[in-house]
Write a protein that holds these residues in place. Structure first.
Motif, PDB file in Angstrom:
ATOM      1  N   ALA A  46       8.006 -48.147  23.335  1.00 34.08           N
ATOM      2  CA  ALA A  46       7.167 -47.404  23.967  1.00 34.08           C
ATOM      3  C   ALA A  46       6.118 -48.242  24.454  1.00 34.08           C
ATOM      4  CB  ALA A  46       6.646 -46.330  23.237  1.00 34.08           C
ATOM      5  N   TRP A  47       5.468 -49.153  23.888  1.00 29.55           N
ATOM      6  CA  TRP A  47       4.499 -49.859  24.294  1.00 29.55           C
ATOM      7  C   TRP A  47       4.907 -50.917  25.324  1.00 29.55           C
ATOM      8  CZ3 TRP A  47       1.467 -51.192  18.889  1.00 29.55           C
ATOM      9  CH2 TRP A  47       0.527 -50.154  18.776  1.00 29.55           C
ATOM     10  N   ARG A  48       6.217 -51.522  25.097  1.00 32.03           N
ATOM     11  CA  ARG A  48       6.764 -52.419  25.967  1.00 32.03           C
ATOM     12  C   ARG A  48       6.868 -51.855  27.291  1.00 32.03           C
ATOM     13  NH1 ARG A  48      10.288 -54.085  22.896  1.00 32.03           N
ATOM     14  NH2 ARG A  48       9.525 -55.755  22.114  1.00 32.03           N
ATOM     15  N   THR A  49       7.353 -50.453  27.437  1.00 31.18           N
ATOM     16  CA  THR A  49       8.036 -49.894  28.694  1.00 31.18           C
ATOM     17  C   THR A  49       6.791 -48.949  29.216  1.00 31.18           C
ATOM     18  OG1 THR A  49       9.070 -47.999  27.595  1.00 31.18           O
ATOM     19  CG2 THR A  49      10.280 -50.296  27.656  1.00 31.18           C
ATOM     20  N   ARG A 195      -1.407 -52.462  20.444  1.00 31.34           N
ATOM     21  CA  ARG A 195      -0.766 -52.870  21.563  1.00 31.34           C
ATOM     22  C   ARG A 195      -1.150 -54.162  21.954  1.00 31.34           C
ATOM     23  NH1 ARG A 195       0.934 -49.711  27.047  1.00 31.34           N
ATOM     24  NH2 ARG A 195       2.405 -51.349  27.891  1.00 31.34           N
ATOM     25  N   CYS A 196      -2.574 -54.623  21.971  1.00 28.17           N
ATOM     26  CA  CYS A 196      -3.036 -55.731  22.361  1.00 28.17           C
ATOM     27  C   CYS A 196      -2.583 -57.004  21.435  1.00 28.17           C
ATOM     28  CB  CYS A 196      -4.748 -55.737  22.446  1.00 28.17           C
ATOM     29  SG  CYS A 196      -5.329 -55.485  20.916  1.00 28.17           S
ATOM     30  N   GLN A 197      -2.209 -56.540  20.151  1.00 26.66           N
ATOM     31  CA  GLN A 197      -1.905 -57.734  19.006  1.00 26.66           C
ATOM     32  C   GLN A 197      -0.712 -58.270  19.680  1.00 26.66           C
ATOM     33  OE1 GLN A 197      -1.359 -54.998  15.864  1.00 26.66           O
ATOM     34  NE2 GLN A 197      -3.849 -55.074  15.387  1.00 26.66           N
ATOM     35  N   GLY A 198       0.060 -57.772  20.403  1.00 23.96           N
ATOM     36  CA  GLY A 198       1.312 -58.292  20.936  1.00 23.96           C
ATOM     37  C   GLY A 198       2.411 -58.041  20.095  1.00 23.96           C
ATOM     38  N   PRO A 199       3.753 -58.000  20.567  1.00 20.80           N
ATOM     39  CA  PRO A 199       4.996 -57.395  19.697  1.00 20.80           C
ATOM     40  C   PRO A 199       5.192 -58.353  18.479  1.00 20.80           C
ATOM     41  CG  PRO A 199       5.718 -58.610  21.946  1.00 20.80           C
ATOM     42  CD  PRO A 199       4.230 -58.564  21.848  1.00 20.80           C
ATOM     43  N   TYR A 200       4.799 -59.515  18.393  1.00 25.86           N
ATOM     44  CA  TYR A 200       5.203 -60.235  17.403  1.00 25.86           C
ATOM     45  C   TYR A 200       4.041 -60.503  16.495  1.00 25.86           C
ATOM     46  CZ  TYR A 200       9.276 -61.107  20.027  1.00 25.86           C
ATOM     47  OH  TYR A 200      10.673 -60.992  20.740  1.00 25.86           O
ATOM     48  N   ALA A 201       2.939 -59.514  16.368  1.00 22.86           N
ATOM     49  CA  ALA A 201       1.851 -59.684  15.454  1.00 22.86           C
ATOM     50  C   ALA A 201       1.367 -58.563  15.014  1.00 22.86           C
ATOM     51  CB  ALA A 201       0.830 -60.858  15.937  1.00 22.86           C
ATOM     52  N   LEU A 202       1.864 -57.325  15.097  1.00 21.50           N
ATOM     53  CA  LEU A 202       1.580 -56.097  14.623  1.00 21.50           C
ATOM     54  C   LEU A 202       1.067 -55.902  13.345  1.00 21.50           C
ATOM     55  CD1 LEU A 202       4.214 -54.070  16.751  1.00 21.50           C
ATOM     56  CD2 LEU A 202       1.724 -54.437  17.357  1.00 21.50           C
ATOM     57  N   GLU A 203      -0.067 -55.222  12.998  1.00 18.59           N
ATOM     58  CA  GLU A 203      -0.573 -55.370  11.865  1.00 18.59           C
ATOM     59  C   GLU A 203      -0.337 -54.052  11.124  1.00 18.59           C
ATOM     60  OE1 GLU A 203      -4.670 -56.586  11.840  1.00 18.59           O
ATOM     61  OE2 GLU A 203      -4.286 -58.423  12.555  1.00 18.59           O
ATOM     62  N   ARG A 204      -0.375 -54.042   9.596  1.00 15.94           N
ATOM     63  CA  ARG A 204      -0.145 -52.897   8.681  1.00 15.94           C
ATOM     64  C   ARG A 204      -1.192 -52.790   7.929  1.00 15.94           C
ATOM     65  NH1 ARG A 204       5.711 -53.771   6.404  1.00 15.94           N
ATOM     66  NH2 ARG A 204       5.109 -56.066   6.727  1.00 15.94           N
ATOM     67  N   MET A 205      -1.080 -51.676   7.010  1.00 15.94           N
ATOM     68  CA  MET A 205      -2.011 -51.576   6.097  1.00 15.94           C
ATOM     69  C   MET A 205      -1.036 -51.520   4.616  1.00 15.94           C
ATOM     70  SD  MET A 205      -5.056 -49.263   7.549  1.00 15.94           S
ATOM     71  CE  MET A 205      -3.807 -48.065   8.244  1.00 15.94           C
ATOM     72  N   THR A 206      -1.787 -52.179   3.738  1.00 16.08           N
ATOM     73  CA  THR A 206      -0.870 -52.196   2.318  1.00 16.08           C
ATOM     74  C   THR A 206      -1.288 -50.981   1.336  1.00 16.08           C
ATOM     75  OG1 THR A 206      -1.107 -54.677   2.536  1.00 16.08           O
ATOM     76  CG2 THR A 206      -0.591 -53.699   0.285  1.00 16.08           C
ATOM     77  N   VAL A 207      -0.100 -50.381   0.996  1.00 14.34           N
ATOM     78  CA  VAL A 207      -0.400 -49.437  -0.015  1.00 14.34           C
ATOM     79  C   VAL A 207       0.028 -49.898  -1.525  1.00 14.34           C
ATOM     80  CG1 VAL A 207       0.321 -47.010  -0.723  1.00 14.34           C
ATOM     81  CG2 VAL A 207       0.380 -47.604   1.813  1.00 14.34           C
ATOM     82  N   ARG A 208      -0.874 -49.742  -2.337  1.00 13.63           N
ATOM     83  CA  ARG A 208      -0.550 -50.363  -3.603  1.00 13.63           C
ATOM     84  C   ARG A 208      -0.786 -49.350  -4.957  1.00 13.63           C
ATOM     85  NH1 ARG A 208      -4.849 -53.727  -1.383  1.00 13.63           N
ATOM     86  NH2 ARG A 208      -4.058 -55.783  -1.053  1.00 13.63           N
ATOM     87  N   ARG A 209      -0.167 -49.779  -5.864  1.00  6.39           N
ATOM     88  CA  ARG A 209      -0.157 -49.091  -7.102  1.00  6.39           C
ATOM     89  C   ARG A 209      -1.687 -48.333  -7.227  1.00  6.39           C
ATOM     90  NH1 ARG A 209       4.664 -47.606  -9.374  1.00  6.39           N
ATOM     91  NH2 ARG A 209       4.334 -46.960 -11.683  1.00  6.39           N
ATOM     92  N   SER A 210      -2.776 -49.045  -7.019  1.00  3.47           N
ATOM     93  CA  SER A 210      -4.445 -48.580  -6.915  1.00  3.47           C
ATOM     94  C   SER A 210      -4.561 -47.915  -5.943  1.00  3.47           C
ATOM     95  CB  SER A 210      -5.093 -49.963  -7.127  1.00  3.47           C
ATOM     96  OG  SER A 210      -4.995 -50.662  -5.841  1.00  3.47           O
TER      97      SER A 210
END
Length: 257
Positions: A46-49, A195-210
Motif C-alpha cells: 500500500a505504501w509503495r503503490t 513510510r519515510c523509513q523506507g521499505p527495508y528499515a521499518l520499525e517495530r515496538m517490542t512486547v515483553r513479559r514485563s
C-alpha cells in the motif's frame, strides 16, 4: 513484535516472551481500539503503490518461529480475524532443515503451513539467526537466500518480507536482503513504522513479559512510546558504537581482543 507465547518459556526466551493470557488480553485491546491488523506485505504494498489503508492499521509480528505461536496465538488471532506475519529462522524449525541451536521449542513445518492457511504471512528471518551486520558477505548472502529457498520449498511461495535477527542491520545488510529478492524488511527501533523509513528499515515496538496491559494500550494508541523504550534506546546507541568498531576491525582483517 512478539517472540515466544508460552506459559513456561525457556530462560533464553523468557524476557521476550508473553504468556498466552497476556497475549489474549492484548489482542482484545487491539480489537477494542478499532485497529485493523495487516500483513507486512499488505502494508508495504500500500505504501509503495499509494493504495488505500484502513484508518488504524497495525502489524502483529512474531520472530523466530516458536511453537507457542501455533498453540496459543493462532486461536486468538483466528477468533478476532486478525492477520499477522511470522518471520521464521528456517534452520531452527523442527524438521528436515533443522540445524540445531534453537533456544526453545520451535514450530514444525506442518504448523507453519497451518498458520499460513489461516492467513498469516510467512516471512524470512535468516537460516541460522546470526547477527547479520557481523558476518561476511558470503555468509550474509547465504543466510538470506537459503531461508528464502527453504520457505519456497516447504510452502510453495517465496517469502516477500524479512526481519533482521536481533534487529541489527546496516546498509550492506539491507542491500543484501534486497538483492535476495525480499520486497521489504523490518527492524526493531521501538517506534512506530513510517513510510519515510523506507521499505527495508521499518520499525517495530517490542512486547515483553514485563509489558503490562496499560502500557500496551498506550503503545497501540501511540502514546508515551519514547518513555517506554528510553532505556532500550540508550543501550542501542551505546551498542551501535561497539558494533561499528567490531565491523571496522573485521573489515581491516583484524579481530577485536
Amino acid at each position: 513484535m512478539y517472540h515466544a507465547v508460552d506459559h513456561r518459556p525457556s530462560p533464553a526466551t523468557h524476557r521476550l516472551s508473553v504468556s498466552p493470557e497476556a497475549f489474549a488480553e492484548q489482542m482484545a485491546v487491539v480489537a477494542e481500539h478499532g485497529l485493523t491488523p495487516l500483513t507486512t506485505a499488505e502494508l508495504a504494498t500500500a505504501w509503495r503503490t499509494g493504495g488505500a489503508l484502513p484508518a488504524r492499521p497495525v502489524l502483529i509480528t512474531f520472530d523466530d518461529g516458536y511453537e507457542g505461536v501455533h498453540r496459543h496465538a493462532l486461536p486468538v488471532l483466528a477468533r478476532h480475524g486478525f492477520a499477522s506475519t511470522l518471520f521464521v529462522s528456517t534452520g531452527w524449525l523442527r524438521g528436515a532443515h533443522d540445524e540445531g541451536g534453537a533456544p526453545d521449542t520451535m514450530l514444525d513445518w506442518d504448523q507453519v503451513r497451518e498458520l499460513a492457511a489461516a492467513g498469516a504471512e510467512i516471512g524470512g528471518h535468516t537460516h541460522t539467526h546470526p547477527q547479520l551486520d557481523q558476518v561476511d558477505d558470503r555468509r550474509l548472502r547465504y543466510e538470506a537466500q537459503r531461508c528464502k529457498e527453504i520457505v519456497r520449498e516447504e510452502l510453495g511461495n517465496a517469502p516477500e518480507s524479512f526481519a533482521y535477527p536481533y534487529g541489527y542491520s546496516s546498509r550492506r545488510v539491507r542491500q543484501a536482503v534486497r538483492g535476495a529478492g525480499y520486497a521489504q524488511a523490518l527492524a526493531v527501533g521501538n517506534a512506530t513504522a513510517k513510510r519515510c523509513q523506507g521499505p527495508y528499515a521499518l520499525e517495530r515496538m517490542t512486547v515483553r513479559r514485563s509489558t503490562g496491559i496499560e502500557e500496551f494500550a498506550r503503545l497501540v494508541e501511540g502514546r508515551a512510546i519514547g518513555r517506554a523504550f528510553a532505556a532500550d534506546r540508550a543501550l542501542t546507541k551505546g551498542y551501535a558504537v561497539v558494533r561499528r568498531a567490531r565491523g571496522a576491525l573485521r573489515a581491516a582483517g583484524r579481530q577485536p581482543v
